[in-house]
Design an enzyme around this catalytic site. Sequence first.
Site, PDB file in Angstrom:
ATOM      1  N   CYS A  89       0.801  -1.220   0.000  1.00 42.08           N
ATOM      2  CA  CYS A  89       0.000   0.000   0.000  1.00 42.08           C
ATOM      3  C   CYS A  89       0.837   1.276   0.000  1.00 42.08           C
ATOM      4  O   CYS A  89       0.310   2.356  -0.268  1.00 42.08           O
ATOM      5  CB  CYS A  89      -0.931   0.012   1.213  1.00 42.08           C
ATOM      6  SG  CYS A  89      -1.816  -1.543   1.439  1.00 42.08           S
ATOM      7  N   HIS A 381      -9.338   1.988  -2.230  1.00 39.73           N
ATOM      8  CA  HIS A 381      -7.915   1.750  -1.970  1.00 39.73           C
ATOM      9  C   HIS A 381      -7.309   0.768  -2.962  1.00 39.73           C
ATOM     10  O   HIS A 381      -7.057  -0.392  -2.639  1.00 39.73           O
ATOM     11  CB  HIS A 381      -7.738   1.252  -0.531  1.00 39.73           C
ATOM     12  CG  HIS A 381      -6.353   0.819  -0.192  1.00 39.73           C
ATOM     13  ND1 HIS A 381      -5.228   1.495  -0.612  1.00 39.73           N
ATOM     14  CD2 HIS A 381      -5.912  -0.249   0.544  1.00 39.73           C
ATOM     15  CE1 HIS A 381      -4.157   0.877  -0.161  1.00 39.73           C
ATOM     16  NE2 HIS A 381      -4.541  -0.185   0.530  1.00 39.73           N
ATOM     17  N   CYS A 411       0.098   2.644   6.223  1.00 40.75           N
ATOM     18  CA  CYS A 411       0.471   1.297   6.660  1.00 40.75           C
ATOM     19  C   CYS A 411       0.469   0.379   5.442  1.00 40.75           C
ATOM     20  O   CYS A 411      -0.217   0.639   4.454  1.00 40.75           O
ATOM     21  CB  CYS A 411      -0.506   0.787   7.710  1.00 40.75           C
ATOM     22  SG  CYS A 411      -2.228   0.691   7.132  1.00 40.75           S
TER      23      CYS A 411
END
Length: 425
Positions: A89, A381, A411
């Site tokens: 990510c 996301h 994160c």
Amino acid sequence: MTKRAAILGGVRIPFCRNNTAYAEVGNFGMAVKTLGSLVEKFDLHDVELGEVAFGAVIKLAADWNLAREAVLSSGLSPYTPAITTARACGTSLDNTVLIASKIATGQIEAGIAGGSDTTSDVPIVYSRAMQQRLLAVNRAKDTGDKLKAAVSGFSLGELKPSFPGVAEPRTGMSMGEHCELMAREWKITRQEQDELALASHLKAAAAYERGFFKDLVVPFRGLDRDGFLRPDSTIEKLAALKPAFDKTSGLGTLTAGNSTGLSDGASAVLLASEDWAAKRGLKPQAFITYSQAAAVDFVHGEGLLMAPTVAVPRMLDMAGLTLQDFDFYEIHEAFAAQVLCTLRAWEDADYCKNRLGRDKPLGKIDPAKLNVNGSSLALGHPFAATGTRIVATLARLLEEKGSGRGLISICTAGGMGVTAILERP
């Protein structure tokens, strides 16, 4: 002597749920659309840039050189080099740091950072047994040996395809399962998670209404805003959802409403030295001044998504700042619980002393400054696209304000975190 690395602006396509509008587009198509839109926005047709760093987490084998292939179809000069990257990510925030570092050290004058991810067009591979069988057939020297390798010991089970998983290889647990453990450790309630999720949707909807995303989001495949956004969401609707990861213990608090859904999308930002920008008549929105990455030992008990709690204070020490010295905080909302765990850890004296080695807690942040235009819970996301979505959003916020400082915290899978500071003098 180092140069300041300026963020000139960014674009993204609307993020959407997997298996919907972009189901057949794939990373390459989304990357080309996004890079091409950035080229249009900043009049970069046939311009040679120093580097394009563009990544993807889930990609087909054919996309091994994704960044370079996308550049060749973007309208940029074919003399522009490109590198394909991945850090889950944090991928495109890492790419922003990479391009900024090359600018700061004088290696290049301008470059693009970005990322694309799809959970619709995923690689589906043969079972391990079938892979080995096909390789044996390929190695065989004659028809007889090939036939023997093809059929000897064959079972129908070998034909079962293997889909990419989202579980951590070291634990076999999904990110959501890990986050459930974090929520229990830090005593994060379902109500708190749902309230944060609702706030994300309402703030994102308000940002769209006031035109904040007008030049940041380019229409694509019939979409002109993110497919996850629910302006009509209510706390009652969120409270009615069942747990998504812990479905049996009666203790589960993470739901489809307070967790990010599987997403498709892409984003990118243009960075440059001040001289390069001035020569092209472009004005910096903000400058990236500090960054830091960290990791935690989640295999032996630390929270999988707690690495930003370590990276941020290290970065603050480098910058000579406190946690309260910011106008905006962009904390990636992988899960509402993860954001709340991070904030609670920074306020906790024992954690800050025993894990972070600090004499006192980092303290609270002003909630009015957190994700002021919504974040991943409302927008989606796509793993590698989130970083530069946030960079472009924060740079635009600082430009809008006229001056200030913003903190980015992301994160990642594998127990890592990537953070950065953007400033506008």
